[in-house]
Design an enzyme around this catalytic site. Structure first.
Site, mmCIF file in Angstrom:
data_model
loop_
_atom_site.group_PDB
_atom_site.id
_atom_site.type_symbol
_atom_site.label_atom_id
_atom_site.label_comp_id
_atom_site.label_asym_id
_atom_site.label_seq_id
_atom_site.Cartn_x
_atom_site.Cartn_y
_atom_site.Cartn_z
ATOM 1 N N CYS A 60 43.568 43.068 43.639
ATOM 2 C CA CYS A 60 42.801 42.568 44.786
ATOM 3 C C CYS A 60 43.064 43.439 46.011
ATOM 4 C CB CYS A 60 43.186 41.117 45.085
ATOM 5 S SG CYS A 60 42.122 40.315 46.328
ATOM 6 N N CYS A 109 46.117 37.325 50.428
ATOM 7 C CA CYS A 109 46.190 35.918 50.833
ATOM 8 C C CYS A 109 47.552 35.345 50.455
ATOM 9 C CB CYS A 109 45.082 35.115 50.174
ATOM 10 S SG CYS A 109 43.426 35.752 50.553
ATOM 11 N N CYS A 139 47.776 32.867 47.407
ATOM 12 C CA CYS A 139 47.087 33.245 46.161
ATOM 13 C C CYS A 139 47.878 32.774 44.940
ATOM 14 C CB CYS A 139 46.904 34.759 46.101
ATOM 15 S SG CYS A 139 46.090 35.336 44.583
#
EC number: 4.2.-.-
Length: 362
Positions: free
Chosen positions: A84, A88, A91
């Protein structure tokens, strides 16, 4: 003395008659019993007599057989990559490997799922548009719609890497595009880890909404409610974007992903209480497309395939993989998925998920 002989004879004849009558009655009783069984005359509440040669536990065996019927993978989330471009903090499917199946192997696995009863496939990550600039994903989307004829093909993405060219090439094969958006405040997005330098996540969201309308793809928003956005009022923004569904998740801990020694994230600081989550939902109760998912509803209600096409069992608060469906088949692998079909239905996992059936006003 002359009277005793007829009397004795009469008694003897009466005894013989009673014996014959008793035999006849027994025979009739047996015959009547079999007629009741054959014609279904037994009371429904009474146990039927066992037929010789039939196992005593026939009913239990049938019930056990029903309970061990293989799970049908109606809706599956395929996380074909863990890579990714965002970071975040909460996550729960992190970049622990860089593995991605060869395209033809992924197609073979999808065909196996289709043969086992698949109706909806959702591609996720990681960020699914990261692999081959979206071409790998696009080819899978087209394969699922064109060759497998799946009723629903969807994607979950952060949206940062999607280009209009992709919609032109593959938009017709996609039913739903879900974009992750946890806040309409760019400072909050930066705190969460959903930011990329000068790029504005909210502005990009609005652009993607337009493309979905232009290329006839149903638009959906996913939001994870956490410590940094739990007090936000998103009513006007969501109504303006008008998604077909707004999935609102409660921040969740998964051992080995965002919690524990081997985790790549530490999500404890993002956690909120059940009461705080309910308060957020109450604040947004007028949003008609809102679909809330607490930690309880999320638990075990998803069929998740990882990058090796292994089902992930999350019943223990972590992700324990099955063997790959490519090696042992769907029916064998899915036994270890921990999937709770009742909770899947309870959370609204089955809905109108084909854009042909949504009848949207594009």
């Amino acid at each position: 003395m002359g009277m005793l002989v007829p009397t004795a004879l009469a008694a003897r004849l009466l005894s013989l008659f009673q014996q014959q009558l008793g035999s006849l009655w027994s025979g009739l009783a047996i015959l009547f019993c079999w007629l009741r069984i054959a014609l279904g005359w037994l009371d429904p509440g009474k146990e039927q007599p066992q037929v010789r040669g039939e196992p005593e536990d026939t009913q239990e065996t049938q019930e056990d057989g029903n309970s061990t019927q293989p799970t049908t993978p109606v809706s599956v989330n395929y996380h074909f990559t863990r890579q990714c471009n965002y970071k975040c903090g909460f996550c729960f499917h992190t970049a622990k490997t860089s593995f991605v199946l060869p395209l033809e192997e992924a197609k073979r696995g999808l065909l196996l799922l289709k043969q086992a009863g698949l109706e909806k496939i959702n591609f996720s990550g990681g960020e699914p548009f990261l692999q081959d600039r979206g071409e790998y994903l696009g080819k899978l989307v087209r394969f699922c719609k064109e060759e497998l004829a799946l009723p629903s093909v969807s994607i979950v993405s952060n949206g940062s890497l999607i280009r209009e060219r992709w919609f032109k090439d593959y938009g017709e094969y996609l039913d739903i595009l879900a974009i992750s958006c946890d806040s309409f405040d760019e400072q909050v997005n930066a705190l969460i880890g959903r930011g990329q330098g000068k790029k504005n996540h909210v502005e990009n969201l609005q652009k993607l909404r337009r493309w979905c309308r232009d290329y006839k793809v149903a638009f959906k928003i996913n939001s994870v409610i956490n410590r940094f956005n739990v007090d936000e009022d998103m009513n006007e923004h969501i109504k303006a974007l008008s998604p077909v569904r707004w999935k609102v998740f409660q921040c969740l801990l998964i051992e080995g992903e965002n919690s524990g020694e081997d985790a790549l994230r530490e999500a404890e600081r993002f956690l909120i209480s059940n009461e705080e989550f309910e308060t957020f939902l109450e604040r947004h109760k007028e949003v008609s497309c809102l679909v809330p998912e607490s930690n309880q509803k999320m638990k075990d209600s998803y069929l998740i395939l990882d990058e090796y096409m292994r089902f992930l069992n999350c019943t223990g608060g972590r992700k324990d993989p099955s063997k790959s469906i490519l090696d042992v088949g769907v029916e064998e692998a899915i036994k270890f998925s921990g999937f709770d079909e009742k909770m899947f239905l309870k959370r609204g996992g089955k809905y109108v998920w084909s854009k042909a059936d949504l009848k949207l006003d594009w």
